[in-house]
Design a protein around this motif. Structure first.
Motif, PDB file in Angstrom:
ATOM      1  N   GLY A   1      43.415  32.906  27.812  1.00 52.52           N
ATOM      2  CA  GLY A   1      43.773  34.230  28.115  1.00 52.52           C
ATOM      3  C   GLY A   1      43.329  35.125  29.338  1.00 52.52           C
ATOM      4  O   GLY A   1      43.902  36.091  29.717  1.00 52.52           O
ATOM      5  N   TYR A   2      42.606  34.307  30.260  1.00 51.76           N
ATOM      6  CA  TYR A   2      42.310  34.774  31.557  1.00 51.76           C
ATOM      7  C   TYR A   2      43.500  34.409  32.654  1.00 51.76           C
ATOM      8  O   TYR A   2      43.827  33.474  32.645  1.00 51.76           O
ATOM      9  N   GLU A   3      43.875  35.554  33.336  1.00 49.67           N
ATOM     10  CA  GLU A   3      45.037  35.414  34.215  1.00 49.67           C
ATOM     11  C   GLU A   3      43.965  35.108  35.485  1.00 49.67           C
ATOM     12  O   GLU A   3      44.681  34.313  36.631  1.00 49.67           O
ATOM     13  N   SER A   4      42.871  35.539  35.906  1.00 49.99           N
ATOM     14  CA  SER A   4      42.246  35.407  37.094  1.00 49.99           C
ATOM     15  C   SER A   4      41.052  34.199  36.822  1.00 49.99           C
ATOM     16  O   SER A   4      40.067  34.262  35.950  1.00 49.99           O
ATOM     17  N   ALA A   5      41.018  33.055  37.720  1.00 49.16           N
ATOM     18  CA  ALA A   5      40.233  32.145  37.654  1.00 49.16           C
ATOM     19  C   ALA A   5      39.012  32.380  38.080  1.00 49.16           C
ATOM     20  O   ALA A   5      37.933  32.198  37.277  1.00 49.16           O
TER      21      ALA A   5
END
Length: 299
Positions: A264-268
């Motif tokens: 669910g993370y959009e930002s690495a």
């Protein structure tokens, strides 16, 4: 009357190797470890736990619990924890057991007996540690003895489990056990919120849907959720995401960016930052450390 030494001998007899071992008795697991552990990250479910040998630290949020063979632990809801085996050696391994708790069985036992539901209006922390009484230890030992006679387990194990639950209901953890049993309790409302988060942890956090699932206002849910779990609902979701990502990297050899996106993370960069904050190292370095520890334990 049984003693803690017999319990240790039984656990060692039926768990020859390090690790967690399911048994032929439903919901009963044995744990053995020959060395002190690094911090272990997992999600505890409602359970009753005893240590027969060694010592363990369990942390939920900012709450820290220490227990050994003189204590027992009860967990009331699914909650992310950090545990640490503090005392263990090849000659005196850590030995423990876990019995998962069934709310329906606890509720039925309370209705059949004269054990009254605790009147506490507010839920307490999800973990509780109490002194281990002789009567409870004796019931646990008799349950484990059944592992040597599998033909007796279907008939006698449910009776031994009922006695264990009865002893727990008669002890210091009455409020925690009775809260587990009753669906309308504040604890169960928090538990419904936990269930919603577990089913939807990959999706963006939506407080209005969470409060609807729990049947509580946002302020009440936040207050009771933090009391029970030691963290806010959003922190709980983050921990579930990070635990799942760690499992993906370790078991499926996916890269950190893929694992972060999968949970669910959009930002690495945000994923890597929050992962390091929880586990103490960036994803790949943490997993390398875990693999080295597993290889050392197996070799």
């Amino acid at each position: 009357m049984a003693d803690i030494r017999e319990l240790a001998e039984l656990i060692e007899r039926f768990s020859k190797e390090d690790g967690a071992h399911a048994t032929s008795i439903p919901h009963l697991f044995l744990h053995r470890l020959s060395h002190p552990s690094t911090p272990l990250y997992s999600v505890y479910e409602p359970a009753f736990c005893i240590i027969a040998q060694g010592r363990k630290q369990v942390m939920v949020g900012e709450q820290v619990y220490l227990y050994d063979a003189s204590k027992y632990l009860v967990v009331s809801v699914d909650v992310p924890i950090v545990s640490h085996i503090m005392e263990a050696s090849p000659s005196a391994p850590f030995l423990g057991l876990r019995l998962d708790l069934d709310p329906a069985v606890i509720g039925a036992l309370m209705m059949e007996s004269d054990v009254k539901r605790a009147a506490a209006a507010q839920p307490g922390p999800s973990l509780g540690v109490s002194d281990l009484p002789d009567e409870l230890l004796d019931a646990v030992v008799r349950l484990l003895r059944l592992l040597a006679t599998p033909q007796d387990i279907p008939i006698l194990a449910p009776l031994a489990v009922r006695e264990i639950l009865y002893r727990l209901l008669r002890g210091e953890q009455t409020a925690r056990l009775s809260e587990i049993a009753f669906a309308e309790s504040k604890l169960q409302q928090v538990n419904r919120a936990i269930g919603w988060i577990k089913r939807n942890f990959r999706a963006p956090f939506r407080m209005e849907e969470l409060t609807g699932a729990a049947g509580m206002s946002a302020s009440a849910l936040h207050q009771h959720f933090k009391t029970v779990t030691g963290m806010s609902p959003l922190q709980y979701q983050k921990q579930l995401r990070l635990h799942e990502a760690r499992t993906l990297i370790l078991s499926q050899s996916v890269d950190a960016a893929t694992a972060g996106h999968a949970v669910g993370y959009e930002s690495a960069s945000q994923f890597s930052r929050e992962y390091r904050r929880l586990f103490g190292a960036p994803p790949l370095r943490d997993v390398e450390r875990l693999r080295d520890a597993l290889n050392a334990a197996s070799g």
